[in-house]
Design a protein around this motif. Structure first.
Motif, PDB file in Angstrom:
ATOM      1  N   PHE A  20      47.955  36.777  47.138  1.00  0.00           N
ATOM      2  CA  PHE A  20      48.057  36.439  48.561  1.00  0.00           C
ATOM      3  C   PHE A  20      47.014  37.189  49.393  1.00  0.00           C
ATOM      4  N   ALA A  21      46.620  38.369  48.942  1.00  0.00           N
ATOM      5  CA  ALA A  21      45.616  39.171  49.659  1.00  0.00           C
ATOM      6  C   ALA A  21      44.192  38.731  49.355  1.00  0.00           C
ATOM      7  N   GLY A  22      44.007  37.773  48.466  1.00  0.00           N
ATOM      8  CA  GLY A  22      42.672  37.276  48.147  1.00  0.00           C
ATOM      9  C   GLY A  22      41.918  38.132  47.157  1.00  0.00           C
ATOM     10  N   LYS A  23      42.630  38.982  46.406  1.00  0.00           N
ATOM     11  CA  LYS A  23      41.958  39.876  45.466  1.00  0.00           C
ATOM     12  C   LYS A  23      41.836  39.291  44.064  1.00  0.00           C
ATOM     13  N   ILE A  24      42.489  38.176  43.802  1.00  0.00           N
ATOM     14  CA  ILE A  24      42.382  37.508  42.507  1.00  0.00           C
ATOM     15  C   ILE A  24      41.498  36.267  42.657  1.00  0.00           C
ATOM     16  N   ILE A  25      41.818  35.456  43.600  1.00  0.00           N
ATOM     17  CA  ILE A  25      41.041  34.266  43.953  1.00  0.00           C
ATOM     18  C   ILE A  25      40.541  34.487  45.380  1.00  0.00           C
ATOM     19  N   PRO A  26      39.253  34.325  45.642  1.00  0.00           N
ATOM     20  CA  PRO A  26      38.753  34.535  47.011  1.00  0.00           C
ATOM     21  C   PRO A  26      39.461  33.623  48.023  1.00  0.00           C
ATOM     22  N   GLN A  27      39.717  34.151  49.205  1.00  0.00           N
ATOM     23  CA  GLN A  27      40.411  33.401  50.261  1.00  0.00           C
ATOM     24  C   GLN A  27      39.746  32.050  50.530  1.00  0.00           C
ATOM     25  N   GLN A  28      38.421  31.979  50.431  1.00  0.00           N
ATOM     26  CA  GLN A  28      37.695  30.742  50.719  1.00  0.00           C
ATOM     27  C   GLN A  28      38.077  29.614  49.761  1.00  0.00           C
ATOM     28  N   ARG A  29      38.546  29.959  48.575  1.00  0.00           N
ATOM     29  CA  ARG A  29      38.902  28.946  47.584  1.00  0.00           C
ATOM     30  C   ARG A  29      40.374  28.551  47.633  1.00  0.00           C
ATOM     31  N   MET A  30      41.142  29.211  48.471  1.00  0.00           N
ATOM     32  CA  MET A  30      42.575  28.929  48.524  1.00  0.00           C
ATOM     33  C   MET A  30      42.944  28.221  49.820  1.00  0.00           C
ATOM     34  N   VAL A  31      43.953  27.382  49.735  1.00  0.00           N
ATOM     35  CA  VAL A  31      44.572  26.784  50.905  1.00  0.00           C
ATOM     36  C   VAL A  31      45.852  27.575  51.109  1.00  0.00           C
ATOM     37  N   GLU A  32      45.957  28.237  52.246  1.00  0.00           N
ATOM     38  CA  GLU A  32      47.131  29.064  52.525  1.00  0.00           C
ATOM     39  C   GLU A  32      47.948  28.431  53.641  1.00  0.00           C
ATOM     40  N   THR A  33      49.261  28.463  53.462  1.00  0.00           N
ATOM     41  CA  THR A  33      50.181  27.958  54.470  1.00  0.00           C
ATOM     42  C   THR A  33      51.175  29.061  54.789  1.00  0.00           C
ATOM     43  N   ARG A  34      51.344  29.348  56.072  1.00  0.00           N
ATOM     44  CA  ARG A  34      52.348  30.312  56.535  1.00  0.00           C
ATOM     45  C   ARG A  34      53.187  29.643  57.598  1.00  0.00           C
ATOM     46  N   VAL A  35      54.494  29.705  57.416  1.00  0.00           N
ATOM     47  CA  VAL A  35      55.404  29.162  58.413  1.00  0.00           C
ATOM     48  C   VAL A  35      56.464  30.216  58.651  1.00  0.00           C
ATOM     49  N   LYS A  36      56.750  30.452  59.923  1.00  0.00           N
ATOM     50  CA  LYS A  36      57.734  31.452  60.289  1.00  0.00           C
ATOM     51  C   LYS A  36      58.420  30.983  61.563  1.00  0.00           C
ATOM     52  N   GLY A  37      59.707  31.268  61.680  1.00  0.00           N
ATOM     53  CA  GLY A  37      60.399  30.969  62.932  1.00  0.00           C
ATOM     54  C   GLY A  37      61.339  29.790  62.872  1.00  0.00           C
ATOM     55  N   VAL A  92      50.080  29.672  48.645  1.00  0.00           N
ATOM     56  CA  VAL A  92      48.641  29.553  48.383  1.00  0.00           C
ATOM     57  C   VAL A  92      48.473  28.528  47.273  1.00  0.00           C
ATOM     58  N   ARG A  93      47.440  27.723  47.412  1.00  0.00           N
ATOM     59  CA  ARG A  93      47.113  26.708  46.416  1.00  0.00           C
ATOM     60  C   ARG A  93      45.617  26.807  46.137  1.00  0.00           C
ATOM     61  N   PHE A  94      45.253  26.673  44.878  1.00  0.00           N
ATOM     62  CA  PHE A  94      43.836  26.736  44.527  1.00  0.00           C
ATOM     63  C   PHE A  94      43.580  25.970  43.243  1.00  0.00           C
ATOM     64  N   GLN A  95      42.340  25.610  43.049  1.00  0.00           N
ATOM     65  CA  GLN A  95      41.862  24.968  41.830  1.00  0.00           C
ATOM     66  C   GLN A  95      41.254  26.081  40.977  1.00  0.00           C
ATOM     67  N   ALA A  96      41.826  26.331  39.817  1.00  0.00           N
ATOM     68  CA  ALA A  96      41.320  27.391  38.943  1.00  0.00           C
ATOM     69  C   ALA A  96      39.983  26.980  38.344  1.00  0.00           C
ATOM     70  N   ASN A  97      39.034  27.911  38.324  1.00  0.00           N
ATOM     71  CA  ASN A  97      37.723  27.659  37.734  1.00  0.00           C
ATOM     72  C   ASN A  97      37.739  27.821  36.218  1.00  0.00           C
ATOM     73  N   ASN A  98      38.702  28.611  35.736  1.00  0.00           N
ATOM     74  CA  ASN A  98      38.770  28.858  34.298  1.00  0.00           C
ATOM     75  C   ASN A  98      40.180  29.305  33.914  1.00  0.00           C
ATOM     76  N   LYS A  99      40.416  29.366  32.640  1.00  0.00           N
ATOM     77  CA  LYS A  99      41.733  29.758  32.113  1.00  0.00           C
ATOM     78  C   LYS A  99      42.070  31.203  32.472  1.00  0.00           C
ATOM     79  N   GLN A 100      41.047  32.046  32.623  1.00  0.00           N
ATOM     80  CA  GLN A 100      41.282  33.452  32.975  1.00  0.00           C
ATOM     81  C   GLN A 100      41.983  33.580  34.327  1.00  0.00           C
ATOM     82  N   GLU A 101      41.610  32.754  35.291  1.00  0.00           N
ATOM     83  CA  GLU A 101      42.250  32.821  36.610  1.00  0.00           C
ATOM     84  C   GLU A 101      43.729  32.431  36.507  1.00  0.00           C
ATOM     85  N   ILE A 102      44.002  31.391  35.754  1.00  0.00           N
ATOM     86  CA  ILE A 102      45.397  30.976  35.565  1.00  0.00           C
ATOM     87  C   ILE A 102      46.173  32.095  34.870  1.00  0.00           C
ATOM     88  N   ASN A 103      45.605  32.666  33.835  1.00  0.00           N
ATOM     89  CA  ASN A 103      46.269  33.744  33.099  1.00  0.00           C
ATOM     90  C   ASN A 103      46.505  34.968  33.970  1.00  0.00           C
TER      91      ASN A 103
END
Length: 148
Positions: free
Chosen positions: A30-47, A61-72
């Motif tokens: 969620f902090a963007g340290k595994i997959i860069p924020q630019q590659r993720m679609v983030e949704t936050r809903v509160k209230g 967060v939703r993203f398209q993995a570039n390789n199996k390592q990211e999924i793992n």
């Protein structure tokens, strides 16, 4: 003055939602340290929008993995959270489905204060979605009924 107050309130809200997953290994995603924020679609809903679902926070967060390592890597972080909460990783607190290229599971985490917490993971091929929710909703069974 109103502008300064609005900026302060926005920063405060972001800090609250950013710390919602604190103490969880998946927070790195969620902090963007595994997959860069630019590659993720983030949704936050509160209230109020979530109150009819007995939730106070929905963050995904939703993203398209570039390789199996990211999924793992994402899967390993979730596995660490499951191992850290062994009493919550089985039975009625855990639901899982897996096939060759698809995988889904839902986990109820220990309460934080008076909030129940849930972590959901879905992988369909290379597309990965991770969802964190919290609120007064009391079980995965109830959550499953809401999602249907």
């Amino acid at each position: 003055m109103k502008r300064v107050l609005m900026i302060f309130m926005a920063c405060f809200w972001m800090l609250l939602t950013a710390n919602a997953q604190s103490g969880l290994n998946i927070e790195l995603l969620f902090a963007g340290k595994i997959i860069p924020q630019q590659r993720m679609v983030e949704t936050r809903v509160k209230g109020k929008m979530l109150s009819k679902y007995q939730l106070t926070l929905f963050r995904s967060v939703r993203f398209q993995a570039n390789n199996k390592q990211e999924i793992n890597r994402v899967h390993d972080l979730i596995e660490l959270d499951i191992k850290k909460n062994p009493g919550f990783a089985y039975g009625e607190n855990y639901s899982s489905k897996k096939s060759h290229s698809k995988e889904t599971f839902m986990l109820q985490l220990p309460k934080q204060g008076n909030q129940n917490r849930f972590l959901c993971y879905k992988r369909n091929g290379e597309e990965v979605t991770v969802i964190y929710m919290e609120g007064t909703l009391n079980s995965l069974d109830t959550l499953r009924e809401l999602i249907k």
